[in-house]
Design a protein around this motif. Structure first.
Motif, PDB file in Angstrom:
ATOM      1  N   LEU B  15       0.860  -1.184   0.000  1.00 27.49           N
ATOM      2  CA  LEU B  15       0.000   0.000   0.000  1.00 27.49           C
ATOM      3  C   LEU B  15       0.893   1.229   0.000  1.00 27.49           C
ATOM      4  O   LEU B  15       1.751   1.376   0.856  1.00 27.49           O
ATOM      5  CB  LEU B  15      -0.888  -0.010   1.255  1.00 27.49           C
ATOM      6  CG  LEU B  15      -1.868   1.137   1.419  1.00 27.49           C
ATOM      7  CD1 LEU B  15      -2.958   1.064   0.376  1.00 27.49           C
ATOM      8  CD2 LEU B  15      -2.472   1.127   2.810  1.00 27.49           C
ATOM      9  N   GLY B  16       0.708   2.092  -1.009  1.00 29.64           N
ATOM     10  CA  GLY B  16       1.498   3.323  -1.084  1.00 29.64           C
ATOM     11  C   GLY B  16       0.805   4.450  -0.343  1.00 29.64           C
ATOM     12  O   GLY B  16      -0.370   4.374  -0.013  1.00 29.64           O
ATOM     13  N   MET B  17       1.588   5.511  -0.102  1.00 32.59           N
ATOM     14  CA  MET B  17       1.069   6.645   0.660  1.00 32.59           C
ATOM     15  C   MET B  17      -0.169   7.257  -0.001  1.00 32.59           C
ATOM     16  O   MET B  17      -1.161   7.552   0.663  1.00 32.59           O
ATOM     17  CB  MET B  17       2.179   7.697   0.769  1.00 32.59           C
ATOM     18  CG  MET B  17       1.895   8.790   1.756  1.00 32.59           C
ATOM     19  SD  MET B  17       1.978   8.223   3.450  1.00 32.59           S
ATOM     20  CE  MET B  17       3.731   8.371   3.786  1.00 32.59           C
ATOM     21  N   ASN B  18      -0.110   7.434  -1.315  1.00 34.69           N
ATOM     22  CA  ASN B  18      -1.238   8.077  -2.011  1.00 34.69           C
ATOM     23  C   ASN B  18      -2.495   7.211  -1.951  1.00 34.69           C
ATOM     24  O   ASN B  18      -3.594   7.699  -1.703  1.00 34.69           O
ATOM     25  CB  ASN B  18      -0.883   8.348  -3.467  1.00 34.69           C
ATOM     26  CG  ASN B  18       0.251   9.339  -3.589  1.00 34.69           C
ATOM     27  OD1 ASN B  18       0.362  10.240  -2.784  1.00 34.69           O
ATOM     28  ND2 ASN B  18       1.101   9.140  -4.578  1.00 34.69           N
ATOM     29  N   ALA B  19      -2.300   5.915  -2.179  1.00 31.10           N
ATOM     30  CA  ALA B  19      -3.451   5.016  -2.157  1.00 31.10           C
ATOM     31  C   ALA B  19      -4.038   4.962  -0.747  1.00 31.10           C
ATOM     32  O   ALA B  19      -5.255   4.922  -0.557  1.00 31.10           O
ATOM     33  CB  ALA B  19      -3.034   3.619  -2.608  1.00 31.10           C
ATOM     34  N   ASN B  21      -3.962   7.389   1.501  1.00 23.99           N
ATOM     35  CA  ASN B  21      -4.664   8.637   1.808  1.00 23.99           C
ATOM     36  C   ASN B  21      -6.020   8.706   1.130  1.00 23.99           C
ATOM     37  O   ASN B  21      -7.008   9.098   1.731  1.00 23.99           O
ATOM     38  CB  ASN B  21      -3.815   9.830   1.377  1.00 23.99           C
ATOM     39  CG  ASN B  21      -2.602   9.995   2.259  1.00 23.99           C
ATOM     40  OD1 ASN B  21      -2.520   9.403   3.325  1.00 23.99           O
ATOM     41  ND2 ASN B  21      -1.648  10.783   1.804  1.00 23.99           N
ATOM     42  N   ILE B  22      -6.051   8.351  -0.158  1.00 17.48           N
ATOM     43  CA  ILE B  22      -7.298   8.502  -0.903  1.00 17.48           C
ATOM     44  C   ILE B  22      -8.222   7.320  -0.680  1.00 17.48           C
ATOM     45  O   ILE B  22      -9.404   7.476  -0.384  1.00 17.48           O
ATOM     46  CB  ILE B  22      -7.009   8.663  -2.410  1.00 17.48           C
ATOM     47  CG1 ILE B  22      -6.313   9.999  -2.650  1.00 17.48           C
ATOM     48  CG2 ILE B  22      -8.305   8.586  -3.211  1.00 17.48           C
ATOM     49  CD1 ILE B  22      -5.969  10.254  -4.078  1.00 17.48           C
ATOM     50  N   LEU B 274       3.075   3.316   7.030  1.00 10.40           N
ATOM     51  CA  LEU B 274       3.147   2.167   6.127  1.00 10.40           C
ATOM     52  C   LEU B 274       4.308   1.242   6.458  1.00 10.40           C
ATOM     53  O   LEU B 274       4.469   0.196   5.843  1.00 10.40           O
ATOM     54  CB  LEU B 274       3.288   2.665   4.684  1.00 10.40           C
ATOM     55  CG  LEU B 274       2.144   3.581   4.256  1.00 10.40           C
ATOM     56  CD1 LEU B 274       2.466   4.230   2.923  1.00 10.40           C
ATOM     57  CD2 LEU B 274       0.858   2.789   4.159  1.00 10.40           C
ATOM     58  N   LEU B 285      -2.386  -4.363   1.035  1.00  9.36           N
ATOM     59  CA  LEU B 285      -3.509  -4.322   0.096  1.00  9.36           C
ATOM     60  C   LEU B 285      -4.351  -5.594   0.036  1.00  9.36           C
ATOM     61  O   LEU B 285      -5.576  -5.531   0.094  1.00  9.36           O
ATOM     62  CB  LEU B 285      -3.009  -3.952  -1.300  1.00  9.36           C
ATOM     63  CG  LEU B 285      -2.935  -2.454  -1.585  1.00  9.36           C
ATOM     64  CD1 LEU B 285      -2.380  -2.221  -2.977  1.00  9.36           C
ATOM     65  CD2 LEU B 285      -4.304  -1.813  -1.457  1.00  9.36           C
TER      66      LEU B 285
END
Lengths: 503, 335
Positions: B15-19, B21-22, B274, B285
């Motif tokens: 899981l990335g930071m952007n995913a 957050n959104i 993360l 994920l």
């Protein structure tokens, strides 16, 4: 899924509106899309010399109206003591200089800037058919015979004109021609012959443009009307059409110059080829319109300069958004890099970097001492603000003494922001160690430099200022990145150990 | 960085930071609920209502003038922790493990004067450690007594267990061990050791420091592979109960094991980091998607914990750690 679609449509729409508005502005106002585009402009000066009789004087000079192949950009006059007005007279433009009384040699100047414009002239209104021509015998017979000869080998007014010019300019003119030319200058004879043949004509005066020429005179030309247009002929050689280097100064109407109350009139021309930035050209020509109503160029220059910077902010923010969301660079304070970059714009990069680093490191040193004083946070930051002001003052004076005039420009640094930066960095140092300070400070500087490089790129500065609507495209990009859920570039590195199991 | 790296990240379900957050934080965490976890005092009071154990609250310092006579207020307290109510990422937490005359002693042995302590408190009130720099209050609570079983694994500081709870299901857990490099703090990016724990058993799956794999604690030399959290299921139940308590769909619960009182909730986080993926050696994920795909979520924390223990049994990476290669055994023995 549906909301995503509407989102993307909205983003596209915003971008499209930006681009379309910019395009309309470009086509309507001729503001160039790239900076530095230049256009050749002819500066033509006509000088009227005459000797005034001592009474009231009126000088009336024919001036260009819409010379084919050119567009009139600016005009100005220099005529001490004289009034000046442009009047329309039977379809021609004339400049009128009146004065109550003048005596002795007088000189009047009229200057015009003309831009080559290949646009074809609009169709002209048909002139009245020429009045009957009266010749005296024996020229009447000669004229009739000449016309008959020319008409026999021609079918249109244009070919008739060509044939007549051929006959009139023959090296060995026949008897009829010689007879006519003995009583009339060739151009007038041609004009009269054509009118006798029922072809509407008007006398024109042209100027051959050649860079740096002075004391030039106008060359008489003749225009005939056929097929809804005026056609120009050179009576010396029968060449039809307007050459690129010919400026039709005078087209029809009265004489080139009329002077009442003076004598020994002379009109001479000098000319200069100039290159003018297209942008300036567009601004000179800018007409009032829906687009220009909200044009920043109408603001006072000082406000314009402010806007010049403000309009760069969206792009700098885009750089920050990109650096943080797509690359994943850590920065101290989200938008601090933008402010640093703005300061760099004023100071130049190397000098800005040196002064920024100097101020922040000196500030950090002094902040260390402050931390022993056990101050409340707000008071401490206020104290740092004062210290930063002093530091900037000292640096400015020092830079000035050392001969860097630019030393003064350190004052452009946002002092409050620097004070906060120093405070945050100092806390960061105490809590996470110097490494984190370097990482975050370095990240901020890197982003600031990237934003600076983009903002000082002339193309960007030009576009953002002259086409502010392009910032809508920037907005669309920011919205788009705001929806990016993929990995940040630095996450590829951060999580790379997990992938080592592959090998 | 190449495209292969990107593809592998996807394959591992990182899981990335952007995913995050959104897709998770803004989707499952309502903004209005944030203050419940961003303010430790509110969290404590709320936890008390839901019978979730937390360290006992001793004192709340709200006003500057209280600091003047802090000496009297602290009288009788030998060991305590001072925390900014709105502090983030462990910032501004001061642990006092003893007294020396008029001075205070930190676990590291460093001595703080009363003035130092007052300055720290006044910094907290001024908002130095709070999110966005807003004015804050300081809470003073009992110190956790670390379970003896962890003594070998931590350099100062109490090891805490971070559990990511998604829609009430504990989906990933790690143990954070302070090291000399992290200055006794249990913060991964400062050099603490992260030990990924098997949701099913509470046993060590994998351990990292600064993103590097390791088998033994860098300071104590204790083998990390043998770590097993006692009372694991009740610990998970405590974490899962935080979902009912706060209503946050995606949260991180920080739990410590007290020698006498068992699992205690230290704090909650509405934006858990993360790094837990690095410690566990697996991505979040697949587990997040697994829970999202559930047709009928389980109603009680007990049921959810039982389901998660079954569904997220640790795999793959633990095998190598539990069967160390020969040189690692030698390494452990010599340590």
């Amino acid at each position: 899924m549906n909301s995503r679609l509407t989102f993307h449509i909205a983003v596209m729409l915003i971008a499209a509106i930006g681009v379309a508005t910019a395009w309309v502005r470009h086509t309507q106002t001729q503001i160039p899309l790239l900076p530095g585009a230049q256009q050749q402009v002819w500066l033509v000066e006509s000088r009227v010399d005459f000797v005034a009789d001592g009474g009231p004087v009126t000088v009336s000079l024919s001036i260009p109206k819409a010379p084919p192949g050119f567009r009139l950009l600016t005009e100005q006059t220099a005529s001490p003591g004289y009034g000046f007005a442009v009047v329309e007279d039977r379809g021609a433009r004339r400049g009128d200089w009146p004065i109550r009384s003048a005596r002795g040699p007088q000189t009047l100047y009229y200057k015009a800037q003309l831009v080559p414009d290949p646009a074809p002239p609009p169709p002209a209104a048909a002139p009245e058919p020429p009045a009957a021509v009266v010749w005296e015998e024996p020229q009447a017979t000669a004229a009739r015979q000449l016309l008959e000869r020319a008409a026999a080998t021609s079918s249109t007014p244009q070919s008739l004109t060509r044939e007549l010019i051929k006959l009139l300019t023959a090296v060995e003119p026949d008897q009829n021609t010689a007879l006519l030319l003995s009583a009339h200058p060739p151009v007038l004879a041609l004009d009269k012959l054509l009118r006798q043949a029922g072809v509407p004509t008007r006398m024109a005066m042209g100027l051959t443009l050649e860079d740096g020429r002075r004391n030039q005179r106008l060359v008489p030309m003749i225009e005939i009307f056929a097929d809804g247009h005026w056609h120009l002929f050179d009576p010396r050689n029968g060449r039809q059409g307007v050459p690129d280097d010919l400026l039709l100064w005078h087209q029809g109407g009265r004489s080139l110059v009329d002077v009442t109350g003076g004598s020994r009139t002379q009109v001479r021309f000098s000319m200069l080829s100039q290159t003018v930035p297209l942008l300036e050209l567009a601004r000179t020509e800018a007409a009032e319109g829906a687009l220009t109503l909200f044009d920043i160029h109408h603001l006072p220059v000082e406000e314009q300069n402010l806007f010049r910077i403000l309009l760069l902010l969206p792009l700098a923010s885009l750089v920050v958004v990109f650096a943080r969301i797509v690359i994943g660079l850590p920065t101290a304070g989200t938008f601090m890099p933008v402010l640093i970059a703005l300061a760099f714009l004023q100071t130049s990069l190397s000098l800005g970097l040196v002064s920024f680093l100097t101020i922040v490191s000196l500030g950090l040193l002094l902040r260390r001492y402050l931390s022993h004083l056990n101050l409340l946070l707000i008071a401490r930051i206020a104290a740092i603000v004062v210290i930063v002001v002093f530091l900037i003052g000292v640096l400015s004076v020092l830079g000035y003494r050392l001969g860097f005039n630019t030393g003064m420009t350190v004052t452009f640094f946002p002092i409050i922001i620097i004070a906060w930066t120093i405070e945050r960095m100092s806390i960061l140092w105490e809590e996470e160690g110097p490494r984190e300070v370097l990482v975050q400070g370095g990240g901020s500087l890197l982003v600031a430099i990237a934003a600076y490089l983009l903002m000082q790129w002339p193309v960007v500065a030009h576009l953002s200022f002259n086409f502010p609507e392009l910032n809508l495209v920037v907005l669309a990009l920011i919205l788009l990145i705001g929806n990016y859920t993929g990995y940040r570039l630095l996450e590829l590195y951060r999580f790379h150990t997990i992938m080592l199991e592959d090998r | 960085m190449n495209w292969r790296a990107l593809l592998s990240l996807r394959r591992y379900g990182i899981l990335g930071m952007n995913a995050r957050n959104i897709g998770y934080i803004s989707r499952y965490n309502e903004r209005r609920l944030y203050p419940l976890v961003d303010n430790k005092l509110k969290t404590k009071l709320l936890a008390a209502e839901h019978a979730i154990p937390t360290p006992d609250l001793r004192l709340v310092v709200r006003y500057q003038h209280q600091i003047r006579n802090i000496e009297q207020l602290l009288a009788g307290l030998q060991e305590f922790a001072i925390k900014p109510a709105k502090g983030a990422g462990g910032k501004g937490i001061l642990i006092i493990s003893g007294r020396k005359g008029k001075d205070f002693v930190k676990p590291s042995g460093a001595v703080l004067s009363l003035t130092d302590l007052k300055r720290h408190l006044s910094n907290i009130l001024a908002g130095l450690y709070s999110l966005g720099g807003s004015p804050d209050i300081a809470i003073i609570e009992d110190l956790i007594e670390a379970d003896d079983r962890f003594d070998r694994y931590s350099y100062q500081g109490v090891p805490d267990i971070r559990i990511v709870v998604f829609k009430g299901y504990p989906i990933m857990a790690m143990l954070r061990l302070a090291t000399r490099a992290s200055d006794g703090k249990a913060n991964l990016h400062q050099g603490a050791v992260g030990v990924g724990l098997d949701i099913a058993t509470g046993r060590c799956l994998n351990a990292v420091q600064h993103s590097r794999r390791l088998r033994v604690h860098p300071d104590t030399g204790a083998s990390l592979a043998s770590i097993e959290i006692p009372d694991w299921e009740s610990l998970l139940r405590l974490a899962a109960g935080c979902y009912e308590m706060t209503g946050l769909g995606y949260l991180g619960a920080d739990i410590v094991l007290d020698k006498r009182r068992g699992p205690q909730l230290l704090e909650l986080n509405a934006r858990p980091g993360l790094a837990i993926q690095l410690a566990s050696g697996v991505g979040l994920l697949p587990r997040l998607r697994h829970i999202e795909a559930l047709q009928a979520p389980h109603p009680t924390p007990e049921a959810r914990v039982r389901y998660a223990m079954e569904a997220f049994r640790g795999q793959a990476t633990d095998i190598r750690i539990h069967a160390p290669a020969r040189e690692e055994v030698a390494e452990t023995l010599s340590a």
